[in-house]
Structure formats: structure tokens, C-alpha cells
Design a protein around this motif. Structure first.
Motif, short mmCIF file in Angstrom:
data_model
loop_
_atom_site.label_atom_id
_atom_site.label_comp_id
_atom_site.label_asym_id
_atom_site.label_seq_id
_atom_site.Cartn_x
_atom_site.Cartn_y
_atom_site.Cartn_z
N ALA A 177 0.93 -1.18 -0.08
CA ALA A 177 0.12 -0.03 -0.01
C ALA A 177 1.10 1.20 -0.07
O ALA A 177 0.55 2.28 -0.69
N ALA A 178 1.94 1.29 0.65
CA ALA A 178 2.84 2.57 0.61
C ALA A 178 3.71 2.74 -0.68
O ALA A 178 3.79 3.99 -1.07
N VAL A 179 3.72 1.50 -1.38
CA VAL A 179 4.37 1.75 -2.53
C VAL A 179 3.31 2.19 -3.47
O VAL A 179 3.76 2.94 -4.42
N GLU A 180 2.35 1.75 -3.41
CA GLU A 180 1.20 1.95 -4.63
C GLU A 180 0.81 3.61 -4.34
O GLU A 180 0.58 4.17 -5.06
N ALA A 181 0.70 3.76 -2.87
CA ALA A 181 0.17 5.31 -2.68
C ALA A 181 1.20 6.12 -2.52
O ALA A 181 1.13 7.46 -2.54
N GLY A 182 2.43 5.83 -2.55
CA GLY A 182 3.61 6.85 -2.08
C GLY A 182 4.44 7.11 -3.32
O GLY A 182 4.61 7.83 -4.19
N ILE A 183 5.28 5.89 -3.59
CA ILE A 183 6.21 5.93 -4.64
C ILE A 183 5.43 6.26 -6.26
O ILE A 183 6.04 6.68 -7.06
N SER A 184 4.27 5.55 -6.46
CA SER A 184 3.64 5.63 -7.55
C SER A 184 3.06 6.88 -7.66
O SER A 184 2.78 7.32 -8.69
N ALA A 185 2.95 7.65 -6.74
CA ALA A 185 2.10 8.84 -6.85
C ALA A 185 3.34 9.96 -6.94
O ALA A 185 2.78 11.19 -7.11
N LEU A 186 4.59 9.93 -6.73
CA LEU A 186 5.50 10.75 -6.93
C LEU A 186 5.50 11.68 -8.33
O LEU A 186 5.51 12.82 -8.41
N PRO A 187 5.19 11.02 -9.41
CA PRO A 187 5.10 11.92 -10.72
C PRO A 187 3.92 13.01 -10.67
O PRO A 187 4.10 14.08 -10.93
N ARG A 277 -3.32 -0.24 5.63
CA ARG A 277 -3.36 0.67 4.56
C ARG A 277 -3.49 2.08 5.22
O ARG A 277 -2.99 2.93 4.58
N VAL A 278 -3.98 2.09 6.44
CA VAL A 278 -4.05 3.60 7.13
C VAL A 278 -2.59 3.54 7.74
O VAL A 278 -2.05 4.81 7.86
N LEU A 279 -1.98 2.71 8.08
CA LEU A 279 -0.44 3.00 8.31
C LEU A 279 0.44 3.49 7.16
O LEU A 279 1.06 4.17 7.40
N ALA A 280 -0.15 2.84 6.14
CA ALA A 280 0.62 3.39 4.67
C ALA A 280 0.62 4.85 4.83
O ALA A 280 1.21 5.79 4.33
N GLY A 281 -0.75 4.97 4.81
CA GLY A 281 -1.18 6.50 4.76
C GLY A 281 -0.56 7.40 5.58
O GLY A 281 -0.14 8.62 5.28
N ILE A 282 -0.38 7.08 6.83
CA ILE A 282 0.13 8.02 7.67
C ILE A 282 1.91 7.99 7.57
O ILE A 282 2.35 9.16 7.61
N LEU A 283 2.18 7.06 6.67
CA LEU A 283 3.65 7.26 6.42
C LEU A 283 3.87 8.14 5.15
O LEU A 283 4.65 8.82 5.22
N VAL A 284 3.27 7.67 4.04
CA VAL A 284 3.59 8.37 3.10
C VAL A 284 3.10 9.75 2.78
O VAL A 284 3.44 10.51 1.99
N THR A 335 -0.34 14.47 7.96
CA THR A 335 -0.57 13.15 8.61
C THR A 335 -1.78 12.92 8.94
O THR A 335 -2.41 11.84 8.50
N LEU A 336 -2.45 14.00 9.35
CA LEU A 336 -3.91 13.95 9.55
C LEU A 336 -4.73 13.46 8.36
O LEU A 336 -5.67 12.78 8.34
N PHE A 337 -4.18 14.32 7.31
CA PHE A 337 -4.89 13.87 6.05
C PHE A 337 -4.75 12.58 5.66
O PHE A 337 -5.56 12.06 4.77
N GLY A 338 -3.51 12.11 5.87
CA GLY A 338 -3.28 10.85 5.32
C GLY A 338 -4.13 9.82 5.85
O GLY A 338 -4.35 8.62 5.53
N VAL A 339 -4.39 10.00 7.30
CA VAL A 339 -5.25 8.97 8.10
C VAL A 339 -6.57 9.09 7.53
O VAL A 339 -7.48 7.96 7.40
N VAL A 340 -7.01 10.31 7.34
CA VAL A 340 -8.47 10.52 7.03
C VAL A 340 -8.96 9.97 5.55
O VAL A 340 -9.74 9.13 5.16
N VAL A 341 -7.73 10.30 4.36
CA VAL A 341 -7.97 9.66 3.34
C VAL A 341 -7.87 8.22 3.10
O VAL A 341 -8.64 7.64 2.55
N SER A 342 -6.97 7.55 3.83
CA SER A 342 -6.72 6.03 3.84
C SER A 342 -8.06 5.41 4.63
O SER A 342 -8.65 4.37 3.98
N ALA A 343 -8.34 5.88 5.57
CA ALA A 343 -9.65 5.50 6.61
C ALA A 343 -10.88 5.52 5.54
O ALA A 343 -11.62 4.55 5.74
N MET A 344 -11.16 6.67 4.89
CA MET A 344 -12.42 6.71 4.25
C MET A 344 -12.45 5.84 3.10
O MET A 344 -13.51 5.29 2.87
#
Length: 390
Positions: A177-187, A277-284, A335-344
Motif C-alpha cells: 500500500a505504501a508503494v502504491e500510494a507513495g512511490i507511484s504517486a511521486l510523478p 493501509r491506514v499505517l501506509a497513509g500515515i507514512l506516505v 499526517t492527519l490528512f493521510g489518516v483521513v484519506v486512507s480510512a475513508m
């Protein structure tokens, strides 16, 4: 023997014959084996004669009799022919009657119930009053709030569990989830952040140039990017990208009863699917926000070259206006946004209904809900910043 007599002897008699006794009475007589082969050419001929007859005078006075007393056998095409003639007759308002049909065919005819089942009268949709519509909307809103509160409680408890039981967390799903939401979103994050920096600098410079204060555009843009624009743009991109992906993935599992299988097996769906997935959102989210801040400030620095502001002046002005608290404020908000987005996204995925469009509806609801929650959290954070100065 004449040629016409020879052709008459070779050609079989038609299985359906149209007979018109007077202006308002007609009869279709069937005989022999009525099937898809014997009806070829006869069907169209009978229907043309029926249409011409119904067009003469008042069609409501026209009575048509379907005589099946001389029929030896019937197949599905014969009933289709009967249904077609009966539907045209009743549609014009005329009368229709079947005579001489063998009782053994009656159950099949009743099963078709030609007009009522194949040509049902469209039932008007009941109109809902304004009061009922408001009540239903309020009930749906309360149900959604109740589901959200319940989900937040489960998620909070399972996040606390993940802190106490680090080894039992599904770190493989976390990494994916971190790779999909983080590294893939860099461009896409880099592209949008670059354009935001350019646009923000140009718009600020247009107004500041009137007062001879173009040199303050750099510090102003940097401060706005670090505190607000960087976290907000990153969160919106994650909502449109990662939240929808989480909702579609978990929604597909819900439709395929895989989530029910987890419950049957004694596993918590929130702990099994949502927590990684929520932990991945908090990280990325903070990492992508910091990346967006750097790209936006760099593009703003390039833009200010057009107005003759050197890099060193932009850099010194930015250092004077932006301190570590501003950066931390933006990262905490991210970080709060990451929790909200992944949780929703996970919540809407687990609320997926049944049907072909259920997954798409869940993905759409995830994006909309995430953006609404982002704005709500941003407003609360802005008030807290105003009261505390953080």
C-alpha cells in the motif's frame, strides 16, 4: 393440366387464412401443423391485412376471432404469432377471442399470458413528498454518521492493538500500500506541485508589483506552500488516487464475499485490511507533502527569476519567513490528512453493496467523502493554529 393448376397442387395450403365477414368482423383460421416453417410468409401477410382492416373506421368496434379448431400441432412460433396479432388488436382498442384451441395447449398459453406479461402497462413511479424526501435524507445521513463513528472506534482500537503487537501487523500489505500510494504517486504530485508553485508566484507577483513589493512574493509563496498548499494539494491527490484505489480493492473483496470469509474465519476485517493501509497513509502523506513543498518552492524560485529576483534573495527571504514550526505544522496536518484519506477509502470499500456498479459507487463515495473530511480537518486545524499560534 395447366401450369397454374400444377403449382396449386404442389404448393401446400397456407396454415393461416384471413377472412373478413363484414366491416367490423374478421377471422384468422389456423389449420394443420403451425410452426416456424409453415408460418414463413403467412405471418407478415396476416398482419398487413389486420393493419389495413383496423385502419378502416373506428377500430374499437372491430372484433377478431382466432380459430384454432383445425390445428394439429403448435410450437413456440405459433404462440408468438398469436401474441403479435392479439397485441396489435388490443393496442388499437378492438376485441380479440380465441376459439377451438385444444385444452392441452391452454397451460402453455396461460404461462405466456401474452399481453399482461410481455406487454405490461408501465406502472407510474410513486412521487415522494418533500417532507418524506427530507426525512429519508436525514435518516441516510444519521446512518452514515453512525457507521463512521463505529468505524472510527474500531480503527482506533485496532491501531492501538498494532502498537502493542507490532509483529502481528501485516507488514507485507503495508509495504504494498505504501508503494502504491507513495512511490507511484511521486510523478503526479511533483507535476501538480510544480504548477501550483508557478501559478501561486505569478498571481502573487501581479498584485505585489503594484506596490513595489515583488521581493516579498518569495517568502509569501513559500510560507503558503509549507503551511497550507503543500499538504492540501497532496491530500486531494491522494484522495483521488489512493482512497479510490483502497475503496475499489476492498469493495471488490466485499462483493466477492471475501470480507465475510474473514469474519467467518474469526479474523477482524479492520485489523486485517484497514490497519495496514491506514499505517501506509500515515507514512506516505508527510513524505509526499515534503516532496511537494520542495518542488513548489523550487518552481516558485524559478518563476521569480522573470521578475529579477535572484536565487539568493529568494532563499534568504524564505528563511526569514519560514521556520521549523511552519514546516512541522504542515507535516502534522499532512499526517492527519493521510489518516483521513486512507480510512475513508477503506470505510467506503467495506460499505460496498451488491451489483455491477457497487464498486464504482464506493470509489466515488470514497473520493467525495475524503475531500469533505479533508476540508473539515483543515478548518479545525486552522482554528487550532489561530488559537495556539502553531
Amino acid at each position: 393440366m395447366a401450369i397454374s393448376d400444377l403449382n396449386s397442387a404442389i404448393s401446400p395450403a397456407p396454415v393461416a387464412i384471413w377472412t373478413q365477414t363484414d366491416a367490423i368482423h374478421a377471422q384468422v383460421s389456423l389449420s394443420g401443423a403451425v410452426n416456424v416453417y409453415s408460418l414463413a410468409g403467412v405471418w407478415t401477410n396476416i398482419r398487413e391485412k389486420q393493419n389495413l382492416w383496423l385502419a378502416q373506421g373506428n377500430a374499437q368496434n372491430h372484433a377478431l376471432v382466432f380459430d384454432a379448431s383445425k390445428v394439429s400441432s403448435l410450437d413456440g412460433s405459433a404462440f408468438a404469432f398469436l401474441i403479435d396479432v392479439q397485441e396489435a388488436q388490443q393496442k388499437a382498442g378492438g376485441q380479440f377471442e380465441i376459439q377451438g384451441l385444444d385444452p392441452k395447449y391452454q397451460p402453455l398459453l396461460n404461462e405466456f399470458d401474452p399481453i399482461n406479461k410481455l406487454f405490461p402497462v408501465p406502472a407510474p413511479k410513486p412521487k415522494t413528498s418533500f417532507v418524506v424526501s427530507v426525512g429519508m435524507a436525514a435518516q441516510n445521513f444519521l446512518d452514515d454518521v453512525r457507521g463512521l463513528v463505529t468505524f472510527v472506534g474500531h480503527l482506533s482500537a485496532d491501531l492501538a492493538w498494532s502498537i502493542r503487537n507490532v509483529r502481528q501487523v501485516r507488514w507485507g500489505d503495508f509495504v504494498n500500500a505504501a508503494v502504491e500510494a507513495g512511490i507511484s504517486a511521486l510523478p503526479i504530485v511533483g507535476l501538480v506541485a510544480f504548477l501550483i508553485g508557478v501559478i501561486l508566484s505569478f498571481q502573487a507577483a501581479i498584485g505585489m508589483q503594484q506596490f513595489g513589493a515583488v521581493s516579498f512574493v518569495g517568502p509569501l509563496a513559500a510560507l503558503g506552500i509549507v503551511r497550507e498548499m503543500g499538504p492540501l494539494i497532496t491530500a486531494i491527490l491522494l484522495a483521488g488516487r489512493s482512497s479510490a484505489a483502497f475503496a475499489a480493492e476492498i469493495g471488490t473483496m466485499t462483493v466477492n464475499s471475501e470480507v465475510d470469509a474473514l469474519v467467518t474465519g474469526g479474523l477482524s476485517p479492520v485489523r486485517f485490511l484497514v490497519v495496514p493501509r491506514v499505517l501506509a497513509g500515515i507514512l506516505v502523506a508527510p513524505i509526499l507533502t515534503l516532496y511537494a513543498d520542495i518542488v513548489s518552492i523550487f518552481s516558485s524560485m524559478l518563476t521569480m527569476q522573470i521578475y529579477g529576483i535572484p536565487f539568493i534573495n529568494f532563499y534568504n527571504g524564505m528563511l526569514a519567513a519560514v521556520d521549523i514550526e511552519d514546516v512541522l505544522s504542515g507535516l502534522v496536518k499532512a499526517t492527519l490528512f493521510g489518516v483521513v484519506v486512507s480510512a475513508m477509502g477503506c470505510l467506503r470499500g467495506m460499505q460496498t453493496g451488491t451489483g455491477a456498479a457497487a464498486v464504482g459507487i464506493s470509489a466515488t463515495r470514497a473520493v467525495v467523502s475524503s475531500i469533505v473530511m479533508i476540508v473539515l480537518v483543515d478548518g479545525i486545524f486552522a482554528y487550532i493554529s489561530y488559537r495556539t499560534g502553531f
